[in-house]
Design a protein around this motif. Structure first.
Motif, PDB file in Angstrom:
ATOM      1  N   ALA A 215       0.840  -1.202   0.000  1.00 53.03           N
ATOM      2  CA  ALA A 215       0.000   0.000   0.000  1.00 53.03           C
ATOM      3  C   ALA A 215       0.872   1.249   0.000  1.00 53.03           C
ATOM      4  O   ALA A 215       2.050   1.199   0.367  1.00 53.03           O
ATOM      5  N   SER A 216       0.268   2.345  -0.400  1.00 54.79           N
ATOM      6  CA  SER A 216       0.978   3.627  -0.317  1.00 54.79           C
ATOM      7  C   SER A 216      -0.044   4.739  -0.158  1.00 54.79           C
ATOM      8  O   SER A 216      -1.236   4.547  -0.399  1.00 54.79           O
ATOM      9  N   SER A 217       0.473   5.880   0.249  1.00 57.08           N
ATOM     10  CA  SER A 217      -0.415   6.986   0.520  1.00 57.08           C
ATOM     11  C   SER A 217       0.275   8.269   0.095  1.00 57.08           C
ATOM     12  O   SER A 217       1.473   8.434   0.331  1.00 57.08           O
ATOM     13  N   LYS A 218      -0.477   9.181  -0.551  1.00 61.21           N
ATOM     14  CA  LYS A 218       0.152  10.438  -0.962  1.00 61.21           C
ATOM     15  C   LYS A 218       0.210  11.398   0.226  1.00 61.21           C
ATOM     16  O   LYS A 218      -0.756  11.494   0.998  1.00 61.21           O
ATOM     17  N   VAL A 219       1.324  12.099   0.319  1.00 60.46           N
ATOM     18  CA  VAL A 219       1.476  13.076   1.400  1.00 60.46           C
ATOM     19  C   VAL A 219       2.019  14.380   0.818  1.00 60.46           C
ATOM     20  O   VAL A 219       2.586  14.390  -0.267  1.00 60.46           O
TER      21      VAL A 219
ATOM     22  N   VAL B 142       4.234   2.923   1.970  1.00 60.95           N
ATOM     23  CA  VAL B 142       5.111   3.998   1.469  1.00 60.95           C
ATOM     24  C   VAL B 142       4.346   5.307   1.513  1.00 60.95           C
ATOM     25  O   VAL B 142       3.202   5.371   1.058  1.00 60.95           O
ATOM     26  N   ALA B 143       4.985   6.337   2.047  1.00 61.39           N
ATOM     27  CA  ALA B 143       4.413   7.681   1.958  1.00 61.39           C
ATOM     28  C   ALA B 143       5.066   8.340   0.744  1.00 61.39           C
ATOM     29  O   ALA B 143       6.292   8.420   0.658  1.00 61.39           O
ATOM     30  N   PHE B 144       4.239   8.762  -0.174  1.00 62.93           N
ATOM     31  CA  PHE B 144       4.714   9.252  -1.471  1.00 62.93           C
ATOM     32  C   PHE B 144       4.495  10.761  -1.487  1.00 62.93           C
ATOM     33  O   PHE B 144       3.367  11.234  -1.586  1.00 62.93           O
ATOM     34  N   ARG B 145       5.590  11.520  -1.354  1.00 55.68           N
ATOM     35  CA  ARG B 145       5.426  12.972  -1.201  1.00 55.68           C
ATOM     36  C   ARG B 145       5.304  13.666  -2.556  1.00 55.68           C
ATOM     37  O   ARG B 145       6.141  13.492  -3.432  1.00 55.68           O
ATOM     38  N   VAL B 146       4.236  14.450  -2.678  1.00 56.68           N
ATOM     39  CA  VAL B 146       4.006  15.173  -3.930  1.00 56.68           C
ATOM     40  C   VAL B 146       3.909  16.676  -3.631  1.00 56.68           C
ATOM     41  O   VAL B 146       3.822  17.077  -2.475  1.00 56.68           O
ATOM     42  N   ALA B 147       3.906  17.479  -4.702  1.00 51.92           N
ATOM     43  CA  ALA B 147       3.834  18.939  -4.519  1.00 51.92           C
ATOM     44  C   ALA B 147       2.387  19.333  -4.247  1.00 51.92           C
ATOM     45  O   ALA B 147       1.499  19.059  -5.055  1.00 51.92           O
TER      46      ALA B 147
END
Ligand code: UTP
Length: 463
Positions: A265-269, A380-385
């Motif tokens: 799993a992953s999550s956008k941050v 996974v925390a997936f860092r976006v702008a």
């Protein structure tokens, strides 16, 4: 009908909720039957347990102890080559039919105060598109680019299902293939007053509300949506909420990165704007991925910085998740904890009068989707702008409102146009919007065509 009434009476006696039939004799036959059905479908055992737990304080979230940072992966720091690799993996998964989008749209949108499902809310942008249409067109564009339609599952609630489906029907489903759309309804729970008595919203109707966005997992299972996904060969579920005007639905970069990282799993941050920002942040709690509310984060951790001076607990959730389907299947019916909200709920009082309370008078019980993380081995925390992917529509005015979402959306489209080489003076004094059907994330803009169009366009333009 007689046996329904007798059954309802005995259930109400057992749970001390006899007042629900107080106005029964005043109702017409149809209303009586509707009320009895509602009573017979209600899970009184659950609601009693939840209220008793509230009284005993067992819903108070224990303050988490062993908190460790969860280091995010920063997409902006990724090389172009790596970005392409992840993107291609995601597109291939979409092309192979392995990715589905699940929208949770059963909320009541009380803060926005708009009369209707929030997805039908139209932004004041040149096209006047609704939140649903924007998402639908992003999915349609991605499906077209990938060469395979992304199945789209839309969760509604008892309260807004009809209006939602009718809205899509009236708009011919915005051209999305009907056979690839699946509407399903989450469960509802009654609302109780401060003494644990279930409220009536009308003389013949129990006051109830959707059981929180965390109700989506059980609803996916019970509605047959998970089986439908299995039949289609879906492996990944992109889960998101209705109110982000910049949502990159089924984002191939995010999907590809998660697949390549071999995580379940992953999550956008997004990076917290400041230490005190009121946003839940990702961390590990007792070794498990955990989303900690801003109010629960101890002050020394809130301000803690690493050797480079960056905040250690810095990754705020924007409620965009990707899960492996088998994982959701395994835990869909495992249950999540309930959270309590103390709210002002209009109702009918014991004399039959409609009351609009001035202060909170009732409790609602809701599950939150992020509580499913407790079952995950890792994430996974997936860092976006933030300015590229997060424009929430929560409040009627001020922060996170339609006005801020509009400004963010048009600001991003302006940036894409400038980067593509459109002269700034052609954009000045204009609101220029790029249709999702033209570009999903700023790619593929035909500058020559755009300049030609802008030279003769008015103040509000859709490209
Ligand atoms: P919010 O937490 O913003 O709640 O939902 P809300 O009901 O939309 O708005 P307020 O708090 O009353 O102003 C975040 C997402 O979760 C969905 C919403 O539709 C939104 O997409 N949601 C919320 C559900 O699907 N079901 C629920 O029971 C609650």
């Amino acid at each position: 009908m007689h046996s329904m009434l007798a059954n309802a009476r005995s259930i109400l006696d057992k749970y001390g909720q006899q007042h629900l039939l107080k106005f029964y004799e005043e109702l017409d036959g149809r209303q009586q039957e509707a009320l009895l059905s509602q009573i017979l479908e209600t899970d009184f055992e659950l609601i009693t347990r939840l209220y008793n737990g509230l009284a005993a304080g067992s819903h108070d979230r224990k303050l988490p102890s062993d908190l460790k940072p969860l280091k995010s992966f920063d997409w902006s720091g990724c090389s172009e080559e790596e970005k392409k690799r992840h993107f291609d993996t995601g597109m291939k998964a979409i092309k192979d039919g392995r990715v589905a989008a699940v929208l949770v749209a059963g909320g009541q949108g009380t803060r926005l105060g708009y009369d209707g499902p929030k997805g039908t809310f139209k932004l004041d942008i040149p096209s006047g598109k609704s939140l649903f249409q924007i998402q639908c067109e992003r999915l349609a564009k991605l499906s077209r680019d990938a060469g395979s339609v992304i199945p789209w599952y839309i969760m509604t609630s008892q309260e807004n299902n009809r209006d939602t489906v009718e809205f899509f029907e009236a708009n011919n489903f915005f051209g999305y293939p009907r056979e690839d759309m699946f509407f399903f309804i989450q469960d509802s729970l009654p609302v109780v007053d401060e003494q644990g008595k279930i409220l009536l919203s009308d003389k013949g109707r129990i006051s109830s509300g959707p059981n929180g966005n965390g109700g989506c997992f059980a609803a996916l299972e019970k509605s047959g949506a998970l089986r439908d996904m299995e039949r289609r060969g879906v492996e990944w579920i992109f889960l998101y909420g209705v109110d982000n005007a910049l949502i990159r639905v089924a984002d191939p970069a995010f999907v590809g990165f998660t697949i390549n990282s071999k995580m379940p799993a992953s999550s956008k941050v997004v990076k917290k704007a400041r230490p005190e920002e009121k946003v839940a942040v990702f961390c590990y709690c007792d070794g498990k991925p955990y989303l900690i509310e801003y109010s629960e984060l101890p002050e020394e951790l809130m301000y803690k910085r690493d050797e480079k001076g960056d905040l250690v607990f810095a990754d705020g959730s924007i409620a965009i998740h990707l899960f492996r389907r088998d994982f959701i299947e395994k835990y869909a019916l495992s249950g999540l904890p309930y959270h309590i909200a103390h709210k002002k709920i209009p109702h009918v009082d014991s004399c039959g009068n409609h009351v609009k309370p001035e202060k909170p008078n009732a409790y609602k019980f809701e599950m939150f989707m992020f509580d499913i993380f407790a079952y995950l081995p890792d994430l996974v925390a997936f860092r976006v702008a933030r300015e590229e992917e997060f424009a929430p529509v929560k409040n009627a005015e001020g922060e996170d409102s339609p006005a801020t979402a509009k400004a963010l959306l048009l600001g991003l489209h302006k940036k894409w146009l400038l980067e593509a080489g459109v002269p700034e003076k052609l954009l000045e004094g204009r609101e220029v919007e790029i249709s999702p059907l033209t570009s999903y994330a700023g790619e593929g803009l035909d500058v020559g065509e755009i300049i030609k169009k802008l030279e003769t366009a008015g103040k509000r333009v859709v490209l």
